[in-house]
Design a protein around this motif. Structure first.
Motif, PDB file in Angstrom:
ATOM      1  N   ASN A 113      21.097  42.377   8.597  1.00  0.00           N
ATOM      2  CA  ASN A 113      21.827  42.985   7.489  1.00  0.00           C
ATOM      3  C   ASN A 113      21.884  44.497   7.525  1.00  0.00           C
ATOM      4  O   ASN A 113      22.585  45.091   6.718  1.00  0.00           O
ATOM      5  N   GLN A 114      21.145  45.128   8.429  1.00  0.00           N
ATOM      6  CA  GLN A 114      21.139  46.581   8.492  1.00  0.00           C
ATOM      7  C   GLN A 114      21.302  47.025   9.939  1.00  0.00           C
ATOM      8  O   GLN A 114      20.904  46.319  10.856  1.00  0.00           O
ATOM      9  N   GLY A 162      27.377  41.969   8.341  1.00  0.00           N
ATOM     10  CA  GLY A 162      26.139  42.477   8.908  1.00  0.00           C
ATOM     11  C   GLY A 162      26.352  43.130  10.250  1.00  0.00           C
ATOM     12  O   GLY A 162      27.423  43.685  10.541  1.00  0.00           O
TER      13      GLY A 162
END
Length: 89
Positions: free
Chosen positions: A51-52, A87
């Motif tokens: 997600n990062q 993502g």
């Protein structure tokens, strides 16, 4: 569980179905770990969905679990981190 090869498959090495592998990633210098989805895995590396974003050349520590096998503190290096619809890969 190895993925079966088809006549269209160009990979020389067998790969594992990423859905059967659970994984966590921790960045060097950080105590927090994040759960990631393994998209592809073979002896040369792994593709994960997270997600990062992560920086190129960033050192990471992986924990992988496949069935009853658990591998911890695998040292890795981020070679690419590309944005996806949901993502990063």
């Amino acid at each position: 569980m190895p993925v079966s090869h088809t006549s269209q498959e160009r990979r020389a090495l067998p790969r594992l179905d990423g859905k059967a592998i659970s994984a966590y990633v921790r960045s060097k210098g950080s105590f927090s770990r994040i759960s990631v989805e393994v998209l592809d895995f073979n002896r040369h590396g792994a593709a994960i969905h997270l997600n990062q974003p992560m920086s190129r050349e960033q050192i990471i520590f992986l924990t992988l679990k496949h069935g009853t096998t658990r591998l911890e503190r695998i040292i890795g290096v981020v070679h690419n981190c590309l944005p996806m619809a949901s993502g990063f890969r």
